[in-house]
Write a protein that holds these residues in place. Structure first.
Motif, PDB file in Angstrom:
ATOM      1  N   ARG A  68       0.849  -1.184   0.000  1.00 15.10           N
ATOM      2  CA  ARG A  68       0.000   0.000   0.000  1.00 15.10           C
ATOM      3  C   ARG A  68       0.888   1.239   0.000  1.00 15.10           C
ATOM      4  O   ARG A  68       1.948   1.252   0.613  1.00 15.10           O
ATOM      5  CB  ARG A  68      -0.888   0.027   1.242  1.00 15.10           C
ATOM      6  N   ALA A 102      -4.252   6.262   4.391  1.00 16.78           N
ATOM      7  CA  ALA A 102      -4.837   5.027   4.935  1.00 16.78           C
ATOM      8  C   ALA A 102      -6.335   4.975   4.645  1.00 16.78           C
ATOM      9  O   ALA A 102      -6.859   3.939   4.232  1.00 16.78           O
ATOM     10  CB  ALA A 102      -4.566   4.927   6.433  1.00 16.78           C
ATOM     11  N   ARG A 103      -7.013   6.096   4.840  1.00 14.02           N
ATOM     12  CA  ARG A 103      -8.458   6.151   4.558  1.00 14.02           C
ATOM     13  C   ARG A 103      -8.712   5.925   3.063  1.00 14.02           C
ATOM     14  O   ARG A 103      -9.566   5.134   2.675  1.00 14.02           O
ATOM     15  CB  ARG A 103      -9.035   7.493   5.000  1.00 14.02           C
ATOM     16  N   ASN A 105      -6.734   4.454   0.875  1.00 16.95           N
ATOM     17  CA  ASN A 105      -6.398   3.066   0.536  1.00 16.95           C
ATOM     18  C   ASN A 105      -7.561   2.130   0.859  1.00 16.95           C
ATOM     19  O   ASN A 105      -7.897   1.253   0.062  1.00 16.95           O
ATOM     20  CB  ASN A 105      -5.142   2.615   1.285  1.00 16.95           C
ATOM     21  N   ARG A 106      -8.177   2.308   2.035  1.00 18.13           N
ATOM     22  CA  ARG A 106      -9.315   1.462   2.422  1.00 18.13           C
ATOM     23  C   ARG A 106     -10.473   1.631   1.444  1.00 18.13           C
ATOM     24  O   ARG A 106     -11.076   0.642   1.001  1.00 18.13           O
ATOM     25  CB  ARG A 106      -9.782   1.789   3.840  1.00 18.13           C
ATOM     26  N   GLU A 107     -10.792   2.871   1.104  1.00 14.83           N
ATOM     27  CA  GLU A 107     -11.893   3.135   0.169  1.00 14.83           C
ATOM     28  C   GLU A 107     -11.597   2.528  -1.200  1.00 14.83           C
ATOM     29  O   GLU A 107     -12.480   1.933  -1.827  1.00 14.83           O
ATOM     30  CB  GLU A 107     -12.127   4.641   0.030  1.00 14.83           C
ATOM     31  N   GLU A 109      -9.577  -0.022  -1.903  1.00 12.76           N
ATOM     32  CA  GLU A 109      -9.627  -1.482  -1.830  1.00 12.76           C
ATOM     33  C   GLU A 109     -11.063  -1.985  -1.755  1.00 12.76           C
ATOM     34  O   GLU A 109     -11.397  -3.017  -2.355  1.00 12.76           O
ATOM     35  CB  GLU A 109      -8.805  -1.980  -0.646  1.00 12.76           C
ATOM     36  N   GLU A 110     -11.926  -1.281  -1.039  1.00 11.77           N
ATOM     37  CA  GLU A 110     -13.337  -1.672  -0.976  1.00 11.77           C
ATOM     38  C   GLU A 110     -13.992  -1.553  -2.345  1.00 11.77           C
ATOM     39  O   GLU A 110     -14.796  -2.401  -2.730  1.00 11.77           O
ATOM     40  CB  GLU A 110     -14.080  -0.810   0.044  1.00 11.77           C
TER      41      GLU A 110
END
Length: 165
Positions: A68, A102-103, A105-107, A109-110
């Motif tokens: 990431r 980080a936020r 990256n999460r969005e 990946e989702e």
């Protein structure tokens, strides 16, 4: 490694040199198999051509090796070292940027089911974050094309850093 050394290396050693650039067997074999190269520019041009296009399966396989953005790999491998260097513009001590990445990256990946990939070399953390936020608006098809292009750029950039005249 000097181009002359790469040109004269046995096929296994030449392929091992190329693999950290991008671990796509077809590309590694094509670039190693086209030796000898008359110059570095010829090598880089061939490598770029051989990388276009990467198939969806090749992209998926290559993505398994990419960390990431903002998470520096700790392994001692050549590929991990290259990744750390490429992400030098992302300062892990900048808490606001680290949190935003980080936020994002999460969005990402989702939405897309894979890590966010960008040619980070030469880009600031703000540039990367802006690209991440913009790319979150893309369709899956648009993002597939962008990711494949980013992988091509990363592979050639890494090769450029490995081979000298």
């Amino acid at each position: 490694m000097k181009l002359a050394e790469f040109n004269s290396a046995d096929p296994t050693a030449a392929q091992a040199t190329l693999r950290p650039c991008i671990d796509i067997g077809r590309w590694v074999e094509a670039v190693a198999g086209a030796r000898p190269y008359g110059g570095r520019d010829e090598l880089l041009a061939f490598a770029a051509q051989a990388a276009s296009p990467f198939t969806p399966a090749e992209v998926e396989a290559a993505m398994a090796h990419h960390p990431r953005i903002g998470e520096r790999p700790t392994a001692a491998s050549t590929e991990a070292s290259m990744s750390r260097s490429e992400q030098a513009g992302v300062d892990p001590a900048d808490a606001a940027v680290a949190k935003a990445l980080a936020r994002g990256n999460r969005e990402y990946e989702e939405k897309f089911g894979r890590v966010f990939l960008i040619r980070a070399a030469g880009r600031s953390a703000q540039d990367i974050l802006a690209a991440l936020n913009q790319r979150l608006t893309n369709s899956a098809e648009e993002e597939d094309r962008i990711v494949a292009q980013q992988l091509r750029e990363i592979a050639v950039l890494r090769l450029e850093g490995l081979i000298s005249e």
